[in-house]
Scaffold this active site. Structure first.
Site, mmCIF file in Angstrom:
data_model
loop_
_atom_site.group_PDB
_atom_site.id
_atom_site.type_symbol
_atom_site.label_atom_id
_atom_site.label_comp_id
_atom_site.label_asym_id
_atom_site.label_seq_id
_atom_site.Cartn_x
_atom_site.Cartn_y
_atom_site.Cartn_z
ATOM 1 N N CYS A 191 11.624 -32.388 -11.058
ATOM 2 C CA CYS A 191 11.179 -31.209 -11.835
ATOM 3 C C CYS A 191 12.335 -30.220 -11.862
ATOM 4 C CB CYS A 191 9.900 -30.621 -11.259
ATOM 5 S SG CYS A 191 10.043 -30.037 -9.555
ATOM 6 N N ASN A 240 12.087 -28.356 -7.640
ATOM 7 C CA ASN A 240 11.719 -29.228 -6.504
ATOM 8 C C ASN A 240 10.926 -28.468 -5.440
ATOM 9 O OD1 ASN A 240 13.433 -31.311 -4.009
ATOM 10 N ND2 ASN A 240 11.561 -31.750 -5.087
ATOM 11 N N CYS A 289 7.458 -27.240 -6.615
ATOM 12 C CA CYS A 289 6.051 -27.282 -7.057
ATOM 13 C C CYS A 289 5.639 -28.688 -7.496
ATOM 14 C CB CYS A 289 5.809 -26.297 -8.203
ATOM 15 S SG CYS A 289 6.122 -24.569 -7.771
ATOM 16 N N ARG A 290 6.088 -29.113 -8.680
ATOM 17 C CA ARG A 290 5.568 -30.362 -9.254
ATOM 18 C C ARG A 290 6.078 -31.618 -8.561
ATOM 19 N NH1 ARG A 290 7.435 -28.835 -15.135
ATOM 20 N NH2 ARG A 290 8.979 -27.831 -13.789
ATOM 21 N N SER A 291 7.417 -31.742 -8.398
ATOM 22 C CA SER A 291 7.908 -33.030 -7.860
ATOM 23 C C SER A 291 7.568 -33.238 -6.379
ATOM 24 C CB SER A 291 9.400 -33.235 -8.159
ATOM 25 O OG SER A 291 10.197 -32.253 -7.564
ATOM 26 N N ASP A 315 4.527 -26.485 -15.928
ATOM 27 C CA ASP A 315 5.145 -25.790 -14.791
ATOM 28 C C ASP A 315 4.165 -24.732 -14.261
ATOM 29 O OD1 ASP A 315 6.646 -24.279 -13.092
ATOM 30 O OD2 ASP A 315 8.340 -24.043 -14.460
HETATM 31 P P1 4NP Z 1 8.933 -26.788 -10.204
HETATM 32 O O1 4NP Z 1 8.505 -25.272 -10.477
HETATM 33 O O2 4NP Z 1 10.019 -27.116 -11.193
HETATM 34 O O3 4NP Z 1 7.673 -27.542 -10.461
HETATM 35 O O4 4NP Z 1 9.399 -26.851 -8.759
HETATM 36 C C1 4NP Z 1 9.420 -24.206 -10.527
HETATM 37 C C2 4NP Z 1 9.920 -23.684 -9.356
HETATM 38 C C3 4NP Z 1 10.767 -22.604 -9.393
HETATM 39 C C4 4NP Z 1 11.108 -22.046 -10.618
HETATM 40 C C5 4NP Z 1 10.606 -22.576 -11.794
HETATM 41 C C6 4NP Z 1 9.753 -23.664 -11.736
HETATM 42 N N1 4NP Z 1 11.956 -20.922 -10.639
HETATM 43 O O5 4NP Z 1 12.166 -20.368 -11.752
HETATM 44 O O6 4NP Z 1 12.500 -20.512 -9.588
#
Ligand code: 4NP
Length: 159
Positions: free
Chosen positions: A10, A13, A15-17, A127
């Site tokens: 993602c 790294n 939340c989703r992955s 997201d």
């Molecule tokens: P992820 O979510 O890609 O599912 O881990 C996010 C985590 C952090 C951010 C964006 C999406 N950020 O903007 O810091």
């Protein structure tokens, strides 16, 4: 013995992955496939490298019996395409970024995670970072669905 290695990617790294990694790991264990299919996760961005997953992802996962607490963020690299059989992107931005790292020939098969699920072709894992708790529940629902579909396929491939 044939084995399969899988990397979930993602943006951050956190939340989703990592949710994908924990859900697939638990369901592979229940399917007695842990020794045959290994899972890992990474982000396209370096912002959160070394940090644990988002506390909302850890809490939502724990409520369904998935342990994300020991995971730490890392950034995906070109070498990951040589180490893994499958690289699964959570959304089209991740997929586009990964295509810039992918070697011209050989290496991992790169796809959107949800692409092989009937009724989800081309769909992205939304997201949840800037939203509410429902976003994390939706991510878990999608991961459980994806894990069941992929694990059935791997069961057939490895039998
Ligand atoms: P992820 O979510 O890609 O599912 O881990 C996010 C985590 C952090 C951010 C964006 C999406 N950020 O903007 O810091």
């Amino acid at each position: 013995m044939k084995t399969i290695s899988v990397l979930f990617v993602c943006l951050g790294n956190i939340c989703r992955s990592p949710t994908a990694e924990a859900v697939f790991r638990e369901r592979l264990l229940r399917a007695s496939l842990s020794a045959r299919v290994s899972v890992d996760s990474a982000g396209t961005a370096a912002w959160h490298v070394g940090k644990p997953p988002d506390s909302r992802a850890v809490a939502a996962g724990a409520r369904r019996g998935y342990d994300l607490s020991g995971l730490r963020a890392r950034q995906v690299g070109r070498e990951d395409f040589l180490r893994f059989d499958h690289v699964f992107a959570m959304d089209r931005d991740n997929l586009a970024h990964l295509r810039t790292l992918q070697p011209a020939q050989g290496g991992a098969r790169l796809a959107l995670l949800l692409d092989m699920l009937p009724q989800h072709e081309g769909k992205q894992v939304p997201d949840p970072y800037y939203g509410g708790d429902d976003g994390f529940e939706q991510v878990l629902d999608l991961m459980e669905h994806a894990a069941d579909a992929w694990i059935s396929r791997w069961q057939r491939e490895l039998s």
